[in-house]
Design a protein around this motif. Structure first.
Motif, PDB file in Angstrom:
ATOM      1  N   GLU A  89     103.437 -36.644 -49.238  1.00  0.00           N
ATOM      2  CA  GLU A  89     103.616 -38.015 -49.727  1.00  0.00           C
ATOM      3  C   GLU A  89     104.579 -38.058 -50.911  1.00  0.00           C
ATOM      4  O   GLU A  89     105.409 -38.983 -51.015  1.00  0.00           O
ATOM      5  N   SER A 132      98.174 -44.103 -49.751  1.00  0.00           N
ATOM      6  CA  SER A 132      99.151 -45.131 -49.399  1.00  0.00           C
ATOM      7  C   SER A 132      98.385 -46.417 -49.164  1.00  0.00           C
ATOM      8  O   SER A 132      97.704 -46.578 -48.150  1.00  0.00           O
ATOM      9  N   ARG A 139     108.848 -39.512 -50.521  1.00  0.00           N
ATOM     10  CA  ARG A 139     109.278 -40.598 -51.394  1.00  0.00           C
ATOM     11  C   ARG A 139     110.415 -40.150 -52.314  1.00  0.00           C
ATOM     12  O   ARG A 139     111.383 -40.871 -52.518  1.00  0.00           O
ATOM     13  N   ASP A 182      98.138 -45.517 -55.915  1.00  0.00           N
ATOM     14  CA  ASP A 182      99.097 -45.645 -54.817  1.00  0.00           C
ATOM     15  C   ASP A 182     100.195 -44.589 -54.947  1.00  0.00           C
ATOM     16  O   ASP A 182     100.714 -44.331 -56.039  1.00  0.00           O
ATOM     17  N   TRP A 183     100.571 -43.971 -53.811  1.00  0.00           N
ATOM     18  CA  TRP A 183     101.564 -42.893 -53.840  1.00  0.00           C
ATOM     19  C   TRP A 183     102.915 -43.348 -54.389  1.00  0.00           C
ATOM     20  O   TRP A 183     103.631 -42.547 -54.991  1.00  0.00           O
ATOM     21  N   ASP A 184     103.289 -44.596 -54.195  1.00  0.00           N
ATOM     22  CA  ASP A 184     104.572 -45.078 -54.733  1.00  0.00           C
ATOM     23  C   ASP A 184     104.590 -44.955 -56.259  1.00  0.00           C
ATOM     24  O   ASP A 184     105.580 -44.520 -56.854  1.00  0.00           O
TER      25      ASP A 184
END
Length: 369
Positions: free
Chosen positions: A24, A183, A28, A353-355
């Protein structure tokens, strides 16, 4: 930046919290950076491929990762040796090596020293004295290797506050913190399973996951509410023992044991359908299963144990229950957690959240490179 991740088991061919974290973050960061993953060659075709912008390097054919429920030492040594030449032949700004199974960290250090890269060692757990439980008297060797590994990197990175404190106890100065994540969009998109699930267990059936504690707790739950059903989803060396315990406790109509789902979306769907997720593990370096369940709006029941970092994620009485490790306490937690508000669980999980975490990883890599 040129960033390399080093870990033998590659997602999605091997699933697990470590593999998921590396993938992940890598995919990104690959939007703006040259990102590579050195692992084993799980896929068909050439040893080096590109997947979603990440260059995957298969340094050798997969070997058995676990023998009798334990991580294979020969496999770890073999991977550390096989990754040496391809990793040494490339120059990176940052090499992020996962701390376990230790030996690849030394190979990563050789490459970092040769090319002037910064070696980040990501710690998922510190075992310390647990090595004696794991290997008996031979555990002294594991403990010594763990401590030697702590002297290798330029930067220590821990996935939980508990692990960060443990890394500091090994003599590491200023270990950083970057948790695992989820996610949010992927969780939101997963359809709820068409299944009647009250209490769900999802994970490897190994001793430290304590699925037997959950089974015994369900005996107490049934006495107070015979309609509550439990689904145990998982595989591993403890499966036969768990199935036997279900029969011995007379819980065949209450507890169902089934194979793990291959599709991540299907696991999320079960979590959405469940009233509570049981995670009675005594050893969790982070507890990503708990986070996934909370993101599905499902409260989590876990146990208070010194090696269980999932307790950092669960707010007792708000997003689940943190219990003493007894069948009676876990039964109380299961019945209480089902009353927690789903929206509180979702709100707590959204912070991971991975972002967001990929942005934090990028900042950290720039600072240390």
């Amino acid at each position: 930046m040129r960033i390399a991740y080093v870990y033998d088991a590659v997602y999605p061919w091997e699933t697990g919290g470590v593999q998921k974290r590396v993938w992940e973050l890598a995919r990104r960061l690959a939007d703006d950076h040259d990102v590579h993953w050195y692992g084993l060659h799980y896929w068909d075709g050439p040893a080096v491929i590109e997947r979603e912008g990440v260059t995957l390097h298969g340094v050798g054919e997969p070997e058995t990762l676990y023998v009798d429920g334990r991580r294979s030492i020969p496999e770890a040594l073999s991977f550390a040796a096989r990754v040496a030449r391809p990793l040494l032949s490339e120059s990176f700004d940052v090499i992020d090596c996962q701390e376990f199974p230790y030996f690849p960290a030394f190979t990563s250090k050789l490459s970092a020293a040769r090319h002037g890269a910064t070696l980040v060692l990501t710690w998922h757990e510190v075992w310390g004295d647990y090595w004696y439980e794991y290997l008996g008297a031979k555990g002294v060797c594991g403990k010594l290797v763990e401590r030697a590994t702590a002297a290798v990197p330029d930067c220590h990175l821990a996935v939980s506050d508990r692990t960060r404190r443990d890394v500091a106890s090994l003599g590491a100065s200023d270990p950083r913190y970057l948790p695992n994540g989820i996610s949010v969009a992927e969780v939101e998109d997963a359809p709820e399973a068409d299944a009647d699930v009250d209490v769900l267990f999802a994970g490897r059936l190994i001793p430290e996951k304590n699925a037997d504690l959950l089974v015994r707790a369900m005996s107490r739950v049934r006495e107070r509410n015979p309609d509550v059903q439990c689904t145990v989803v998982g595989e591993g060396p403890e499966r036969d023992r768990i199935e036997s315990l279900v029969a011995d406790e007379g819980l065949d109509a209450t507890v169902t044991v089934r194979d793990f789902y291959e599709e991540y979306e299907d696991v999320l769907g079960l979590m959405k359908a469940a009233d509570a997720l049981a995670l009675p593990s005594e050893r969790e370096g982070f507890g990503i299963t708990a986070l996934e369940a909370m993101a599905c709006g499902t409260p989590v029941v876990t146990i208070d144990h010194p090696r269980n970092a999932a307790t950092e994620l669960v707010a007792d009485g708000e997003t689940g229950a943190v219990c003493d490790p007894t069948p009676e306490a876990v039964a109380d937690g299961i019945l209480a957690a089902r009353a927690c508000a789903p929206e509180d669980c979702v709100a707590a999980a959204s912070e991971y959240d991975w972002d967001r975490l990929a942005d934090r990883a990028e900042t950290l890599y720039r600072e240390v490179a």
